[in-house]
Scaffold this motif. Structure first.
Motif, PDB file in Angstrom:
ATOM      1  N   ALA A 272      -1.315   0.625  70.968  1.00  0.00           N
ATOM      2  CA  ALA A 272      -2.377   1.567  70.633  1.00  0.00           C
ATOM      3  C   ALA A 272      -2.192   2.884  71.370  1.00  0.00           C
ATOM      4  O   ALA A 272      -2.451   3.962  70.824  1.00  0.00           O
ATOM      5  N   GLY A 273      -1.745   2.812  72.627  1.00  0.00           N
ATOM      6  CA  GLY A 273      -1.569   4.033  73.401  1.00  0.00           C
ATOM      7  C   GLY A 273      -0.342   4.827  73.021  1.00  0.00           C
ATOM      8  O   GLY A 273      -0.351   6.063  73.061  1.00  0.00           O
ATOM      9  N   THR A 274       0.731   4.135  72.651  1.00  0.00           N
ATOM     10  CA  THR A 274       1.995   4.818  72.345  1.00  0.00           C
ATOM     11  C   THR A 274       2.078   5.272  70.905  1.00  0.00           C
ATOM     12  O   THR A 274       2.610   6.346  70.607  1.00  0.00           O
ATOM     13  N   GLY A 275       1.555   4.458  69.994  1.00  0.00           N
ATOM     14  CA  GLY A 275       1.700   4.777  68.591  1.00  0.00           C
ATOM     15  C   GLY A 275       3.101   4.426  68.107  1.00  0.00           C
ATOM     16  O   GLY A 275       3.934   3.897  68.852  1.00  0.00           O
ATOM     17  N   PRO A 276       3.415   4.748  66.861  1.00  0.00           N
ATOM     18  CA  PRO A 276       4.714   4.357  66.286  1.00  0.00           C
ATOM     19  C   PRO A 276       5.857   5.267  66.725  1.00  0.00           C
ATOM     20  O   PRO A 276       6.547   5.878  65.899  1.00  0.00           O
ATOM     21  N   ARG A 277       6.062   5.374  68.018  1.00  0.00           N
ATOM     22  CA  ARG A 277       7.162   6.170  68.549  1.00  0.00           C
ATOM     23  C   ARG A 277       8.300   5.243  68.953  1.00  0.00           C
ATOM     24  O   ARG A 277       8.090   4.061  69.245  1.00  0.00           O
ATOM     25  N   PRO A 278       9.528   5.743  69.043  1.00  0.00           N
ATOM     26  CA  PRO A 278      10.663   4.872  69.357  1.00  0.00           C
ATOM     27  C   PRO A 278      10.546   4.161  70.692  1.00  0.00           C
ATOM     28  O   PRO A 278      10.999   3.016  70.830  1.00  0.00           O
ATOM     29  N   GLU A 279       9.925   4.814  71.683  1.00  0.00           N
ATOM     30  CA  GLU A 279       9.844   4.182  73.005  1.00  0.00           C
ATOM     31  C   GLU A 279       8.935   2.959  73.031  1.00  0.00           C
ATOM     32  O   GLU A 279       8.974   2.169  73.978  1.00  0.00           O
ATOM     33  N   LEU A 280       8.123   2.770  71.984  1.00  0.00           N
ATOM     34  CA  LEU A 280       7.251   1.601  71.942  1.00  0.00           C
ATOM     35  C   LEU A 280       8.071   0.312  72.013  1.00  0.00           C
ATOM     36  O   LEU A 280       7.638  -0.661  72.644  1.00  0.00           O
ATOM     37  N   THR A 281       9.244   0.303  71.394  1.00  0.00           N
ATOM     38  CA  THR A 281      10.089  -0.889  71.446  1.00  0.00           C
ATOM     39  C   THR A 281      10.440  -1.259  72.882  1.00  0.00           C
ATOM     40  O   THR A 281      10.425  -2.436  73.261  1.00  0.00           O
ATOM     41  N   VAL A 282      10.731  -0.255  73.708  1.00  0.00           N
ATOM     42  CA  VAL A 282      11.071  -0.507  75.109  1.00  0.00           C
ATOM     43  C   VAL A 282       9.876  -1.076  75.849  1.00  0.00           C
ATOM     44  O   VAL A 282       9.994  -2.048  76.604  1.00  0.00           O
ATOM     45  N   TRP A 283       8.712  -0.503  75.624  1.00  0.00           N
ATOM     46  CA  TRP A 283       7.521  -0.984  76.331  1.00  0.00           C
ATOM     47  C   TRP A 283       7.189  -2.416  75.925  1.00  0.00           C
ATOM     48  O   TRP A 283       6.789  -3.226  76.767  1.00  0.00           O
ATOM     49  N   LEU A 284       7.359  -2.738  74.639  1.00  0.00           N
ATOM     50  CA  LEU A 284       7.042  -4.093  74.185  1.00  0.00           C
ATOM     51  C   LEU A 284       8.020  -5.117  74.754  1.00  0.00           C
ATOM     52  O   LEU A 284       7.650  -6.277  74.967  1.00  0.00           O
ATOM     53  N   LEU A 285       9.238  -4.715  75.011  1.00  0.00           N
ATOM     54  CA  LEU A 285      10.188  -5.608  75.672  1.00  0.00           C
ATOM     55  C   LEU A 285       9.841  -5.798  77.146  1.00  0.00           C
ATOM     56  O   LEU A 285      10.066  -6.869  77.719  1.00  0.00           O
ATOM     57  N   LEU A 286       9.282  -4.761  77.746  1.00  0.00           N
ATOM     58  CA  LEU A 286       8.955  -4.827  79.171  1.00  0.00           C
ATOM     59  C   LEU A 286       7.684  -5.622  79.460  1.00  0.00           C
ATOM     60  O   LEU A 286       7.562  -6.207  80.543  1.00  0.00           O
ATOM     61  N   VAL A 287       6.741  -5.651  78.532  1.00  0.00           N
ATOM     62  CA  VAL A 287       5.460  -6.307  78.811  1.00  0.00           C
ATOM     63  C   VAL A 287       5.633  -7.789  79.147  1.00  0.00           C
ATOM     64  O   VAL A 287       5.105  -8.253  80.171  1.00  0.00           O
ATOM     65  N   PRO A 288       6.351  -8.597  78.344  1.00  0.00           N
ATOM     66  CA  PRO A 288       6.519 -10.002  78.744  1.00  0.00           C
ATOM     67  C   PRO A 288       7.214 -10.157  80.085  1.00  0.00           C
ATOM     68  O   PRO A 288       6.865 -11.046  80.875  1.00  0.00           O
ATOM     69  N   LEU A 289       8.191  -9.304  80.355  1.00  0.00           N
ATOM     70  CA  LEU A 289       8.868  -9.349  81.643  1.00  0.00           C
ATOM     71  C   LEU A 289       7.901  -9.029  82.777  1.00  0.00           C
ATOM     72  O   LEU A 289       7.939  -9.653  83.849  1.00  0.00           O
ATOM     73  N   ALA A 290       7.015  -8.056  82.534  1.00  0.00           N
ATOM     74  CA  ALA A 290       6.024  -7.705  83.548  1.00  0.00           C
ATOM     75  C   ALA A 290       5.055  -8.856  83.802  1.00  0.00           C
ATOM     76  O   ALA A 290       4.695  -9.145  84.956  1.00  0.00           O
ATOM     77  N   VAL A 291       4.623  -9.527  82.755  1.00  0.00           N
ATOM     78  CA  VAL A 291       3.724 -10.678  82.916  1.00  0.00           C
ATOM     79  C   VAL A 291       4.427 -11.785  83.692  1.00  0.00           C
ATOM     80  O   VAL A 291       3.836 -12.416  84.584  1.00  0.00           O
ATOM     81  N   LEU A 292       5.695 -12.012  83.399  1.00  0.00           N
ATOM     82  CA  LEU A 292       6.463 -13.029  84.112  1.00  0.00           C
ATOM     83  C   LEU A 292       6.604 -12.673  85.590  1.00  0.00           C
ATOM     84  O   LEU A 292       6.393 -13.520  86.476  1.00  0.00           O
ATOM     85  N   LEU A 293       6.950 -11.432  85.883  1.00  0.00           N
ATOM     86  CA  LEU A 293       7.076 -10.994  87.270  1.00  0.00           C
ATOM     87  C   LEU A 293       5.743 -11.127  88.017  1.00  0.00           C
ATOM     88  O   LEU A 293       5.709 -11.592  89.165  1.00  0.00           O
ATOM     89  N   ALA A 294       4.670 -10.716  87.375  1.00  0.00           N
ATOM     90  CA  ALA A 294       3.358 -10.800  88.026  1.00  0.00           C
ATOM     91  C   ALA A 294       2.983 -12.239  88.316  1.00  0.00           C
ATOM     92  O   ALA A 294       2.462 -12.557  89.394  1.00  0.00           O
ATOM     93  N   ARG A 295       3.261 -13.122  87.390  1.00  0.00           N
ATOM     94  CA  ARG A 295       2.898 -14.527  87.593  1.00  0.00           C
ATOM     95  C   ARG A 295       3.697 -15.137  88.739  1.00  0.00           C
ATOM     96  O   ARG A 295       3.143 -15.874  89.564  1.00  0.00           O
ATOM     97  N   VAL A 296       4.990 -14.840  88.803  1.00  0.00           N
ATOM     98  CA  VAL A 296       5.814 -15.374  89.898  1.00  0.00           C
ATOM     99  C   VAL A 296       5.348 -14.803  91.236  1.00  0.00           C
ATOM    100  O   VAL A 296       5.230 -15.528  92.233  1.00  0.00           O
TER     101      VAL A 296
END
Length: 237
Positions: free
Chosen positions: A81-105
């Motif tokens: 919602a914050g990024t919109g349909p821009r190319p960098e959205l793909t990078v952020w969506l790949l990073l979110v699961p990794l961020a959740v995993l890092l936070a949980r560990v």
């Protein structure tokens, strides 16, 4: 509001979140120990990627995957919602699961494994470099690299001054946050860094007021770095 990117982000976040419990379990060990090779019942996981993704066998909590899925899907939707349909959205969506995993560990064992933090920084830098070649992006790759170096050096200085207050795993996570934040500008980098420390301070005060922590109790700072990094895709640039 761009409905289709948000809907796709929710689907992606749900699927990715369901796959996180096993790597979180395997990596949630003391720093001097290797990651777990088997499930709680002692059964070995398959070798290769199949042994890393999916639920935790015999963990006794089948809802854990759905909790991860809800958090990951919600964050992916917010980022979309914050990024919109821009190319960098793909990078952020790949990073979110990794961020959740890092936070949980980090919340579980107070560590940020190198096997996650170092590839995250290198991969994010490379992907943003590719995104910078595409039309429609809203950011600067050179500034992103400079921001990663600046935030990494800042955290390194804090670690050298007070190693007990700033763990070296946080230092290795900082460049990834710097890449995300500085992509959108120096102001966003400053806001995201300030937000990380502010959130950490508030959480520490709340825990002390509740009697669950003291002044010298170590607290995981990785989740707050990652929360501050959300200022990049969420704040208007």
């Amino acid at each position: 509001m761009h409905v289709y990117p948000i809907a796709a982000a929710v689907v992606w976040g749900t699927v990715a979140g369901l796959a996180l419990p096993r790597p979180a379990y395997r990596l949630s060990v003391a720093p001097e120990r290797p990651w777990r090779s088997g499930c709680p019942a002692g059964l070995p996981y398959p070798r290769g990627w199949r042994g890393w993704w999916g639920p935790v066998r015999n963990a006794g909590h089948p809802a854990a995957g759905w909790r991860c899925a809800l958090v990951t899907a919600g964050l992916c939707a917010a980022v979309a919602a914050g990024t919109g349909p821009r190319p960098e959205l793909t990078v952020w969506l790949l990073l979110v699961p990794l961020a959740v995993l890092l936070a949980r560990v980090d919340l579980t064992v107070l560590r940020l494994p190198d096997v996650l933090t170092l590839p995250a920084a290198a991969g994010t830098a490379a992907l943003l470099g590719a995104v910078s070649l595409l039309p429609g992006h809203q950011g600067s790759w050179p500034r992103s690299l400079l921001g990663a170096g600046a935030l990494g050096l800042f955290f390194l200085a804090l670690h050298l001054v007070n190693p007990d207050g700033m763990a070296f795993g946080d230092v290795k996570l900082a460049p990834t946050a710097g890449l995300v934040l500085a992509w959108y500008g120096w102001r966003t980098l400053a806001v995201g860094a300030f937000a990380a420390f502010a959130l950490g301070a508030v959480a520490g005060l709340v825990l002390m007021a509740a009697g669950r922590a003291g002044r010298r109790t170590p607290l995981p700072f990785g989740p707050f770095i990652l929360a501050g990094a959300l200022a990049g895709p969420l704040l208007p640039s």
